[in-house]
Design a protein around this motif. Sequence first.
Motif, PDB file in Angstrom:
ATOM      1  N   ASP A  62     -47.082 -18.609 -20.544  1.00 51.62           N
ATOM      2  CA  ASP A  62     -47.902 -17.627 -19.836  1.00 51.62           C
ATOM      3  C   ASP A  62     -49.274 -17.504 -20.492  1.00 51.62           C
ATOM      4  OD1 ASP A  62     -48.285 -15.846 -17.831  1.00 51.62           O
ATOM      5  OD2 ASP A  62     -47.505 -14.125 -18.937  1.00 51.62           O
ATOM      6  N   ASP A  63     -50.304 -17.341 -19.685  1.00 51.97           N
ATOM      7  CA  ASP A  63     -51.676 -17.167 -20.178  1.00 51.97           C
ATOM      8  C   ASP A  63     -52.050 -18.226 -21.198  1.00 51.97           C
ATOM      9  OD1 ASP A  63     -51.412 -15.022 -18.596  1.00 51.97           O
ATOM     10  OD2 ASP A  63     -51.475 -13.512 -20.171  1.00 51.97           O
TER      11      ASP A  63
ATOM     12  N   HIS B  50     -53.430 -17.790 -12.176  1.00 53.67           N
ATOM     13  CA  HIS B  50     -51.998 -17.546 -11.998  1.00 53.67           C
ATOM     14  C   HIS B  50     -51.531 -18.061 -10.651  1.00 53.67           C
ATOM     15  CE1 HIS B  50     -51.743 -15.212 -15.611  1.00 53.67           C
ATOM     16  NE2 HIS B  50     -52.800 -14.524 -15.230  1.00 53.67           N
TER      17      HIS B  50
ATOM     18  N   ASN C 259     -41.468 -17.502 -18.901  1.00 55.49           N
ATOM     19  CA  ASN C 259     -42.929 -17.545 -18.877  1.00 55.49           C
ATOM     20  C   ASN C 259     -43.459 -17.983 -20.217  1.00 55.49           C
ATOM     21  OD1 ASN C 259     -44.479 -16.875 -16.530  1.00 55.49           O
ATOM     22  ND2 ASN C 259     -43.108 -15.126 -16.424  1.00 55.49           N
TER      23      ASN C 259
ATOM     24  N   ASN D  29     -41.468 -16.144  -9.326  1.00 55.99           N
ATOM     25  CA  ASN D  29     -42.020 -16.203 -10.682  1.00 55.99           C
ATOM     26  C   ASN D  29     -43.509 -16.453 -10.594  1.00 55.99           C
ATOM     27  OD1 ASN D  29     -41.655 -19.000  -9.935  1.00 55.99           O
ATOM     28  ND2 ASN D  29     -42.142 -19.488 -12.057  1.00 55.99           N
TER      29      ASN D  29
ATOM     30  N   GLY E 249     -51.692 -11.780 -12.579  1.00 60.04           N
ATOM     31  CA  GLY E 249     -50.626 -12.299 -13.440  1.00 60.04           C
ATOM     32  C   GLY E 249     -49.828 -11.223 -14.144  1.00 60.04           C
TER      33      GLY E 249
ATOM     34  N   GLU F 208     -46.603 -18.373 -12.456  1.00 57.34           N
ATOM     35  CA  GLU F 208     -46.902 -19.385 -13.460  1.00 57.34           C
ATOM     36  C   GLU F 208     -48.371 -19.350 -13.823  1.00 57.34           C
ATOM     37  OE1 GLU F 208     -45.534 -23.025 -11.770  1.00 57.34           O
ATOM     38  OE2 GLU F 208     -43.487 -22.280 -11.657  1.00 57.34           O
ATOM     39  N   THR F 209     -48.661 -19.831 -15.007  1.00 59.25           N
ATOM     40  CA  THR F 209     -50.043 -20.006 -15.411  1.00 59.25           C
ATOM     41  C   THR F 209     -50.402 -21.460 -15.162  1.00 59.25           C
ATOM     42  OG1 THR F 209     -49.798 -18.348 -17.127  1.00 59.25           O
ATOM     43  CG2 THR F 209     -51.638 -19.858 -17.345  1.00 59.25           C
TER      44      THR F 209
ATOM     45  N   HIS G 151     -46.853  -9.987 -13.178  1.00 59.90           N
ATOM     46  CA  HIS G 151     -45.408 -10.218 -13.047  1.00 59.90           C
ATOM     47  C   HIS G 151     -44.643  -9.039 -12.453  1.00 59.90           C
ATOM     48  CE1 HIS G 151     -45.929 -13.911 -15.278  1.00 59.90           C
ATOM     49  NE2 HIS G 151     -46.558 -13.238 -16.209  1.00 59.90           N
TER      50      HIS G 151
END
Lengths: 162, 495
Positions: free
Chosen positions: B143-144, B179, B140, B43, B18, B45-46, B20
């Motif tokens: 994210d996470d 991810h 994002n 992209n 993850g 994604e989470t 990016h």
Amino acid sequence: MLAMVFWVSAGASVGAADALRGEALFVGTASFANGGAPCLGCHGIAGAGLGKAAGANYGPDLTALFEDFGEEGVMAVLEDLSFPSMEAIYAARPLTEQERDDLSAFFAEVSGQQAAGIGGRLTLDVAIASLAFFALVAMLGWRRLKGVRQPLVERTRKGKVK
Amino acid sequence: MNIRAQIATVFHLDKCIGCHTCSIACKNLWTDRKGAEYMWWNNVETKPGTGYPTRWEDQEQYRGGWERVGSQLRLKMGGRGGTLGKIFHNPSLPTMDDYYEPFTFKYDDLTNAPAGDDQPTARPVSMVSGKPMKIEAGPNWDDDLSGSTVYAANDPGVVQLSEEEQQQLFAIEKMVFFHLPRICNHCLNAGCVAACPSGAIYKRGEDGIVLVDQDKCRGWRMCVSGCPYKKTYYGWSTGKSEKCILCYPRQEAGEAPACFHSCVGRIRYLGVLLYDADRIEATAMQEDGELAAAQREMILDPFDPQVQREAARCGIAEEVLAAAQASPVYKFVKQWGIALPLHPEFRTLPMLFYVPPLLPVLSVESQGTQKLADDFFTTLERARLPIRYLAGLFAGGNEEEVKAVYRRLIAVRIQRRQQGVGDQSEAEAARAREIAGLSAEQVEAIYRMTALTSIKERIVIPPMLRDRAVEAGTDPEAYRQEMGFGRRQAPKRRW
């Protein structure tokens, strides 16, 4: 109307000025001998209910033509039609004497008539049609996706404030 | 048979960290310009999360992909008549906010601020209007698992889970995410191609790459709705749609696409597959749960002499056939069966496959002690990510399909531990292989392909043979002098 024109052209003796035939020429149901365009292409006659929706508005309305110019004036105008925008059409396609007489008779007949009001009804029609159109567009767009993220965030936050 | 070649890809989610890097590599190369600021052709994604654009998987909202109507396959956004009716007003487009409004900061205010008592600040401004704005979302944003109570909790896949499964997903010690990198899938039955009223989108015959012809595109934006993965984007400056081009100019020069080349975790595999184009419709008509298997079924064996004869008849060059035989994607998808397509139930037959993330399947209570083949299945059931969630993501809801993949991945893991760490007996490994249906050599091959490959093994670009295509029509020397990349005329609107 056509039948009438037919009857007129058959019945009316050539030579005598005939307002009915003049009308036919004006409207275009009878064509000019030399191929000129019918008057209604540009001019309306509100008094006779012609060019009612201000459709024939390239040239001025001719209801009061006879009053303003008188017979001689009208005949003189019809003879050479020396207006810049008309010259291009009629210089090579002049009206015959018979046609001029008929048209003049027609103008004499309609002069002095009250122009029928056209404003109110037309405005109403246009307004109704526009409303119907916009309603249709609004209906088609009613289920438009209004956005996904923003409502999602708001919903979730609202749910928390219980 | 109507055999064609397709450049297909595999992303190994167990290896994705993850970071990016792929997204940035792509951004710098292709979408770093006016009108394309908001686009991320690649992209990451989470999951669980809503992704980009928000909740793109929810086709009830976005109307992307295909659906079965009786015995017919129809675009979910409507047929031809429906598209014509909506041509000036497509009701299911994502808004700018669903992607995010691209922003930058007024950095000049930092460097040019007059001396004073306060720290100067750089206010965020919109890259679209140039006006100061409040940043409310980004590419994002979740994210996470950030903002997970809003975003992860509203992941369409999570919403379908039972209350208990959701609890399990968000229990604090068991909190879990993985991810999901996404590029255009270059589908066999692409929704964007079918939706385009101008016929501007096409699939290249020689390699199956899906492209938008920038001269033909009229900006109707039906492709944006038609693609269920939301991977075509409207460029507001040129007024034309754009999408991932799988870096075909790089591939034609023998280079890996930028996102593949820059991948830090080396999760990306690329290779060519042969498929039978006559079977596209029949395959896309299958039940949701059958789609992943049916897609595998469509892919042909490049080692089969009959397939080779047919391929030659259909004009597939020898070099391409050789590339298909060396294709790592063929191994992952067909030989080992450990890669699945993303959301096959959209029926576009995507050609990007994912090896599902294994994740720590060892439960916390057991403190990392032996979870052996004896309780192989309880291991699966105790996986932190509900199998049902993964099945919704990679197999149209068919849990058996996902379990079969996990059995193989677990067998690889047990055999490697037996060889590397020595805490498993050979009998355990053998039993695991038996359950998974793999031979010891296959397990070894999977391990090598996963962990010990060179870029040439991971990314096998078929020769694109542009020279032959050029020689057929023009003098190669003249072509070389005129060749370039991009457009001859500026778009009517502006750049």
